[in-house]
Design an enzyme around this catalytic site. Structure first.
Site, PDB file in Angstrom:
ATOM      1  N   ASP A 416       0.823  -1.206   0.000  1.00 51.05           N
ATOM      2  CA  ASP A 416       0.000   0.000   0.000  1.00 51.05           C
ATOM      3  C   ASP A 416       0.862   1.263   0.000  1.00 51.05           C
ATOM      4  OD1 ASP A 416      -2.638   1.369   0.489  1.00 51.05           O
ATOM      5  OD2 ASP A 416      -1.609   1.957   2.328  1.00 51.05           O
ATOM      6  N   GLU A 469       1.102  -0.465  -5.121  1.00 55.69           N
ATOM      7  CA  GLU A 469       0.167   0.622  -5.365  1.00 55.69           C
ATOM      8  C   GLU A 469       1.015   1.892  -5.421  1.00 55.69           C
ATOM      9  OE1 GLU A 469      -3.471   3.223  -3.487  1.00 55.69           O
ATOM     10  OE2 GLU A 469      -1.818   2.475  -2.291  1.00 55.69           O
TER      11      GLU A 469
END
Length: 737
Positions: A416, A469
């Site tokens: 993330d 990401e």
């Protein structure tokens, strides 16, 4: 039995006793337990037992050897044992009401950590440090108990506390292991299921808020915050075949991911959350029916605040207890593998919450985080940033990655917020960040951390993947480290997602002015190994649902959504879709509620679901749609410049000998009869999927009679062409018959 009366000259100095009584002693093993006084003096035993009035030393069978004397009324006992050589012993206690109990003395046990552990921990190279740090039930010296170990290098004293010692930090103060900064203790008589925390006397003499174990393997169900003694997960895996077969070049294989938030995918009628076992039973059936190749779970690492969806984790080694035990989570992964479904979990090394029981100011100093908020605090999320340049912190995080991949057989980690890690000035104004040693904005420590993590993941979990990401144009995110990249296997294509959703939000009459939003992504589509993500982030915080983003009346909104999914599945890149989006949920996602499964009683929503199911089947069945997802020779525009008509047509190609696929998207509500387009070969073609088909809730403009391409009218630089009826707001897939 010897009764102690003469303790002069053998008891510890008053200052040492006072430090233990006040919880200020940094080396309690120096005084507590069995010791010889001087080189040739007697053997003595010192015990701190504040709830006892009598303490007796016994042999391991309970035979009394010596009764210790209470030399401080707060519970410090001392006495000689009357033997020449050290021996194994136990302690028998009696309180003022006459209640008796017995147990082994925690200060009679030697260290559990070895010299090699110390060496690797000190250098930040213990890639499986979770096998030593944390809480490990074991038999030590022939006694059952739990070994605790925690890194707190600047602490003056560290204790493990729980119900077993009345949460009294004076009773089980730990042994410091030299320069490593690790503290450890073996506590006899406690095991699986015991709750605990660490009490830390910080670097500046203040007792810290009680801390959860950074390497704890289980935790209480939030909002409770204690760690739970558990040890490494114990599951009898049945997925050897899956693990052996996974891997290879995943860029050439179909990857279609169903992103799931476990707490809100489905709930019981009482709105209660399913457990890991029930999730496995229901999710496997659904994902199998829908044809997704993988599921991706929003973070399952333990987190105190449900509203963070797991993105503010405290337990980097603990599957959240909301849905069951670590073994239950392992069973979920095993069951998915048994059904041929890969498992991806979101993993969050970019930041951590400021909750008092977490990692912040862990030993009274900025240990895991940077001390300077210009480096150590995220304003956007009110969270702390790891100090990636500290070897022990980087090691802690890498070991977490290893843990999920190796111990839970997870197939991929989706990392993330990578952009926030790469840039020192991420979401900061001038003067709010500190340049690197070269004066630049790149976070050199984070870059090295990511590279090393990706390399270690491959070493410890062959065939597993890492996915970034990353929302900027950072070069080489999915390029191997030895080729100058960060070493991820895939990267989310955030640019494609943003551009295409902005296009789809436009009224069809205006789309001709925004044509480039759908075509621009092809300029860089092969610069990385991309996943096309329609994730949870697109259906929260006022953004509405996927269906809600679409313009027009109800019929047009559903048609737009179906056309968009067709374009997405035809476009180069692997696929990811957040739960609920596959059936066109009408409302924005709410993490506290189940998805609106009742909508499937409506033929329009069921039509969207059927389309996604059939798109997945087509994507898997036609090699041209996945074999060259990440290569430019897998794509060719037929006509990418038809802005006036808002039509996009392109070819997808697989390996030599693989039939091509033509994909045509009409993004206006106008039927285009006898629409001519170029094709790569003459002969019969067939319509393999049409998002306007009646079965999907469309108007039924199809080409069921077949399509004939001939060479008499080459077109779009291709040797043949054909006429088709192009349905309104629809995507059509054609293949040679």
């Amino acid at each position: 039995m010897t009764t102690q009366t003469d303790i002069q000259g053998t008891a510890p100095p008053h200052s040492e006793i006072e430090a233990i009584l006040r919880g200020r002693h940094g080396d309690p093993f120096r005084q507590l337990g069995m010791h010889r006084v001087g080189e040739d003096g007697p053997l003595v035993v010192n015990v701190f037992a504040p709830d006892a009035t009598e303490v007796t030393v016994t042999d391991t069978k309970g035979g009394e050897i010596a009764r210790l004397e209470l030399i401080d009324r707060e519970g410090f006992f001392h006495g000689r044992v009357g033997r020449d050589a050290p021996f194994a012993y136990r302690l028998k206690y009696r309180n003022h009401s006459g209640h008796e109990w017995s147990g082994a003395d925690p200060y009679s046990f030697g260290p559990v950590l070895g010299e090699m552990d110390e060496h690797l921990l000190a250098e930040g190279r213990h890639e499986e440090l979770y096998r030593r740090l944390g809480a490990h039930p074991m038999v030590h010296g022939g006694v059952e108990g739990t070994a605790f170990a925690v890194w707190a290098p600047n602490a003056r004293r560290v204790s493990v506390v729980g119900h077993f010692n009345a949460w009294d930090g004076r009773r089980h103060a730990m042994r410091r292991r030299g320069a490593t900064g690790v503290w450890e203790i073996f506590v006899p008589g406690i095991g699986q299921g015991e709750i605990y925390k660490f009490e830390i006397l910080g670097a500046y003499g203040q007792v810290q808020p009680l801390k959860a174990d950074p390497v704890g393997f289980a935790a209480e169900v939030p909002p409770a915050q204690a760690s739970v003694v558990h040890g490494l997960p114990r599951h009898e895996w049945t997925d050897d075949g899956w693990i052996a077969a996974r891997g290879g070049d995943m860029t050439t294989k179909p990857v279609s991911v169903y992103e799931v938030h476990l707490a809100s995918w489905r709930r019981t009628l009482e709105n209660g959350m399913l457990d890991y076992g029930e999730i496995a039973r229901q999710l496997i059936d659904y994902v199998t029916e829908m044809g997704f190749t993988h599921v991706e779970f929003l973070p399952v690492t333990e987190h105190p605040f449900s509203g963070s969806w797991g993105y503010q984790p405290v337990g980097m080694f603990a599957p959240t207890s909301r849905f069951g035990s670590p073994e239950d989570f392992a069973g979920l992964v095993d069951s998915l593998h048994g059904a041929g479904i890969g498992v991806i979990v979101d993993w969050v090394p970019a930041h951590f919450p400021t909750d008092a029981h977490g990692l912040g100011q862990f030993d009274g100093t900025a240990l895991y985080e940077h001390a300077d908020p210009r480096q150590g605090f995220h304003k956007d999320w009110n969270t702390l940033i790891y100090n990636f340049g500290r070897a022990e912190v980087a090691n802690f995080l890498r070991a977490s990655a290893t843990y999920w991949l190796k111990e839970f057989h997870v197939d991929a980690l989706r990392v993330d917020a990578v952009a926030s890690m790469l840039y020192l000035d991420y979401s900061r104004n001038d003067g709010e960040w500190i340049p690197n040693r070269y004066g630049g904005r790149e976070n050199l420590d984070a870059i090295e951390f990511l590279k090393r993590t990706n390399q270690v993941a491959r070493d410890y979990a062959p065939g597993a993947l890492t996915i970034a990401e990353e929302s900027t144009a950072w070069p080489g995110v999915s390029r191997p480290v030895d080729e100058g990249g960060l070493g991820f296997d895939f990267k989310w294509n955030m640019g494609w997602m943003n551009d295409t959703l902005r296009y789809m939000a436009e009224d069809p009459i205006n789309r001709k002015y925004h044509h480039d939003k759908m075509t621009f992504g092809l300029h860089y589509a092969f610069s990385e190994n991309f996943i096309l993500p329609i994730s949870h982030d697109e259906v929260v915080h006022g953004k509405g649902s996927m269906l809600g983003k679409m313009p027009g009346d109800d019929w047009q909104r559903f048609a737009n959504l179906r056309a968009y999914y067709g374009f997405m599945w035809g476009h180069p890149g692997k696929k990811l879709l957040f739960m609920g989006s596959e059936f066109g949920q009408g409302r924005e996602w709410n993490h506290d509620q189940s998805l609106d499964w009742h909508l499937l009683d409506d033929a329009r929503h069921e039509g969207v679901r059927a389309l996604v199911r059939d798109l997945n089947a087509l994507y898997r069945d036609l090699p041209a749609l996945h074999q060259r997802d990440c290569r430019p020779d897998g794509f060719r525009w037929i006509e990418g410049g038809d802005a006036e008509g808002s039509v996009f047509s392109f070819l997808r190609m697989g390996e030599d000998g693989t039939p091509p696929v033509a994909v045509i998207s009409n993004m206006t509500p106008v039927v285009r009869e006898r629409f001519r387009l170029g094709l790569p070969q003459a002969g019969s073609w067939q319509e393999r999927l049409n998002s306007d088909a009646a079965v999907y809730g469309g108007s039924g403009v199809t080409n069921e009679g077949g399509i004939e391409a001939d060479e008499s009218q080459p077109m779009h630089g291709l040797p043949a062409s054909a006429e088709i009826d192009l349905p309104p707001l629809a995507t059509v897939f054609l293949t040679p018959a």
